[in-house]
Structures are given as structure tokens and as C-alpha cells.
Write a protein that holds these residues in place. Sequence first.
Motif, PDB file in Angstrom:
ATOM      1  N   PRO A 184     -23.283  -6.533  44.749  1.00 44.31           N
ATOM      2  CA  PRO A 184     -22.890  -5.476  45.685  1.00 44.31           C
ATOM      3  C   PRO A 184     -23.325  -5.751  47.128  1.00 44.31           C
ATOM      4  N   ASP A 185     -24.472  -6.429  47.297  1.00 46.01           N
ATOM      5  CA  ASP A 185     -24.960  -6.762  48.638  1.00 46.01           C
ATOM      6  C   ASP A 185     -25.976  -7.891  48.530  1.00 46.01           C
ATOM      7  N   TYR A 186     -26.351  -8.428  49.674  1.00 47.01           N
ATOM      8  CA  TYR A 186     -27.276  -9.558  49.738  1.00 47.01           C
ATOM      9  C   TYR A 186     -28.638  -9.204  49.146  1.00 47.01           C
ATOM     10  N   GLU A 187     -29.133  -8.021  49.468  1.00 42.51           N
ATOM     11  CA  GLU A 187     -30.443  -7.609  48.976  1.00 42.51           C
ATOM     12  C   GLU A 187     -30.486  -7.558  47.453  1.00 42.51           C
ATOM     13  N   THR A 188     -29.394  -7.087  46.832  1.00 42.88           N
ATOM     14  CA  THR A 188     -29.333  -7.036  45.373  1.00 42.88           C
ATOM     15  C   THR A 188     -29.278  -8.441  44.781  1.00 42.88           C
ATOM     16  N   ALA A 189     -28.559  -9.344  45.448  1.00 37.99           N
ATOM     17  CA  ALA A 189     -28.517 -10.738  44.990  1.00 37.99           C
ATOM     18  C   ALA A 189     -29.922 -11.342  44.991  1.00 37.99           C
ATOM     19  N   LEU A 190     -30.679 -11.084  46.048  1.00 37.83           N
ATOM     20  CA  LEU A 190     -32.057 -11.572  46.126  1.00 37.83           C
ATOM     21  C   LEU A 190     -32.933 -10.924  45.059  1.00 37.83           C
ATOM     22  N   ALA A 191     -32.809  -9.606  44.906  1.00 40.97           N
ATOM     23  CA  ALA A 191     -33.635  -8.875  43.932  1.00 40.97           C
ATOM     24  C   ALA A 191     -33.387  -9.386  42.519  1.00 40.97           C
ATOM     25  N   CYS A 192     -32.144  -9.641  42.177  1.00 42.05           N
ATOM     26  CA  CYS A 192     -31.830 -10.154  40.837  1.00 42.05           C
ATOM     27  C   CYS A 192     -32.471 -11.517  40.640  1.00 42.05           C
ATOM     28  N   TYR A 193     -32.289 -12.412  41.597  1.00 45.40           N
ATOM     29  CA  TYR A 193     -32.846 -13.762  41.459  1.00 45.40           C
ATOM     30  C   TYR A 193     -34.362 -13.716  41.289  1.00 45.40           C
ATOM     31  N   HIS A 194     -35.028 -12.892  42.049  1.00 40.24           N
ATOM     32  CA  HIS A 194     -36.491 -12.842  42.030  1.00 40.24           C
ATOM     33  C   HIS A 194     -37.058 -11.945  40.931  1.00 40.24           C
ATOM     34  N   SER A 195     -36.196 -11.281  40.164  1.00 42.24           N
ATOM     35  CA  SER A 195     -36.685 -10.403  39.094  1.00 42.24           C
ATOM     36  C   SER A 195     -37.363 -11.221  37.997  1.00 42.24           C
ATOM     37  N   ASP A 196     -38.317 -10.595  37.332  1.00 44.48           N
ATOM     38  CA  ASP A 196     -39.016 -11.266  36.235  1.00 44.48           C
ATOM     39  C   ASP A 196     -38.047 -11.690  35.138  1.00 44.48           C
ATOM     40  N   ALA A 197     -37.078 -10.829  34.835  1.00 47.88           N
ATOM     41  CA  ALA A 197     -36.128 -11.137  33.758  1.00 47.88           C
ATOM     42  C   ALA A 197     -35.284 -12.357  34.096  1.00 47.88           C
ATOM     43  N   TYR A 198     -34.788 -12.448  35.341  1.00 45.52           N
ATOM     44  CA  TYR A 198     -33.992 -13.624  35.689  1.00 45.52           C
ATOM     45  C   TYR A 198     -34.864 -14.870  35.759  1.00 45.52           C
ATOM     46  N   GLN A 199     -36.069 -14.750  36.290  1.00 51.89           N
ATOM     47  CA  GLN A 199     -36.935 -15.923  36.396  1.00 51.89           C
ATOM     48  C   GLN A 199     -37.280 -16.492  35.020  1.00 51.89           C
ATOM     49  N   ALA A 200     -37.393 -15.631  34.018  1.00 53.29           N
ATOM     50  CA  ALA A 200     -37.612 -16.123  32.650  1.00 53.29           C
ATOM     51  C   ALA A 200     -36.424 -16.971  32.197  1.00 53.29           C
ATOM     52  N   ALA A 201     -35.211 -16.507  32.489  1.00 53.89           N
ATOM     53  CA  ALA A 201     -34.016 -17.282  32.150  1.00 53.89           C
ATOM     54  C   ALA A 201     -33.932 -18.551  32.995  1.00 53.89           C
ATOM     55  N   ALA A 202     -34.256 -18.434  34.267  1.00 57.66           N
ATOM     56  CA  ALA A 202     -34.157 -19.574  35.180  1.00 57.66           C
ATOM     57  C   ALA A 202     -35.056 -20.730  34.742  1.00 57.66           C
ATOM     58  N   ARG A 203     -36.207 -20.422  34.181  1.00 59.12           N
ATOM     59  CA  ARG A 203     -37.088 -21.489  33.691  1.00 59.12           C
ATOM     60  C   ARG A 203     -36.382 -22.328  32.623  1.00 59.12           C
ATOM     61  N   ILE A 204     -35.572 -21.677  31.801  1.00 57.79           N
ATOM     62  CA  ILE A 204     -34.807 -22.415  30.780  1.00 57.79           C
ATOM     63  C   ILE A 204     -33.758 -23.292  31.461  1.00 57.79           C
ATOM     64  N   ARG A 205     -33.060 -22.732  32.467  1.00 59.04           N
ATOM     65  CA  ARG A 205     -32.074 -23.533  33.213  1.00 59.04           C
ATOM     66  C   ARG A 205     -32.741 -24.742  33.845  1.00 59.04           C
ATOM     67  N   MET A 206     -33.848 -24.534  34.513  1.00 57.21           N
ATOM     68  CA  MET A 206     -34.519 -25.622  35.226  1.00 57.21           C
ATOM     69  C   MET A 206     -35.001 -26.719  34.282  1.00 57.21           C
ATOM     70  N   ALA A 207     -35.361 -26.350  33.070  1.00 55.48           N
ATOM     71  CA  ALA A 207     -35.836 -27.341  32.097  1.00 55.48           C
ATOM     72  C   ALA A 207     -34.697 -28.103  31.433  1.00 55.48           C
ATOM     73  N   ASN A 208     -33.473 -27.586  31.523  1.00 54.62           N
ATOM     74  CA  ASN A 208     -32.362 -28.154  30.771  1.00 54.62           C
ATOM     75  C   ASN A 208     -31.145 -28.501  31.613  1.00 54.62           C
ATOM     76  N   ALA A 209     -31.335 -28.509  32.931  1.00 55.51           N
ATOM     77  CA  ALA A 209     -30.235 -28.838  33.842  1.00 55.51           C
ATOM     78  C   ALA A 209     -30.812 -29.220  35.198  1.00 55.51           C
ATOM     79  N   GLN A 210     -30.034 -29.957  35.946  1.00 50.01           N
ATOM     80  CA  GLN A 210     -30.322 -30.189  37.361  1.00 50.01           C
ATOM     81  C   GLN A 210     -29.460 -29.186  38.112  1.00 50.01           C
ATOM     82  N   SER A 211     -30.057 -28.416  39.013  1.00 48.31           N
ATOM     83  CA  SER A 211     -29.256 -27.371  39.654  1.00 48.31           C
ATOM     84  C   SER A 211     -29.681 -27.141  41.094  1.00 48.31           C
TER      85      SER A 211
END
Length: 96
Positions: free
Chosen positions: A60-87
Motif C-alpha cells: 500500500p505504501d513505502y512504509e508498509t513495504a519497509l515494515a513487512c521486510y523488517h518484521s520478525d515474521a518476514y526475517q525468519a523466512a528471509a533467513r531461509i531464503r538467504m541460506a538457500n539462494a543468492q538474492s
Amino acid sequence: MSKGYWILHVTVTNPEQYAEYVRLDTPVVEGFGGRFLVRGGRNETPETPQKDRHVIVEFPDYETALACYHSDAYQAAARIRMANAQSDVVIIEGMS
């Protein structure tokens, strides 16, 4: 108000584990009002070498995009991405 976007360029190195990232990140992104506009699919990179997979998520807006990325729930998923992909990830504000 301008929308916010995630732009990801990804080369998956472990498809089985990357699938777990996709399973976990989707409800988090949707919970923040995010909508996948591009998630993989056919592509051509005519000018420079790129990663294999491209993803664009609209928020919906830039602030929400940032909030989602920095959320604990997304960061837990992101750790899996970082371990299994180059991104590469870019969070950007759209045009008003």
C-alpha cells in the motif's frame, strides 16, 4: 500516497528449502497488504547477466513495504531464503 515495492532478483541454490521460504513468506507479505505482481516466470536479460528469478511485490505504501521486510515474521523466512539462494533485494517507493 505512493505505493511501496520490493524488487528481488534470486538464483535458487536449494529448491527444496527455498520452497519453505515461499510457503512462509506468502502469508506474511499478504498480512501487510502486499500483492505479488511478478513471482518467477519467463524473462530475458538482454544487457547484463542477472539472477534467474525475479519477484516484484506491491504494498500500500513505502512504509508498509519497509515494515513487512523488517518484521520478525518476514526475517525468519528471509533467513531461509538467504541460506538457500543468492538474492538482491531493493525496497523502493513508487511514483505518485
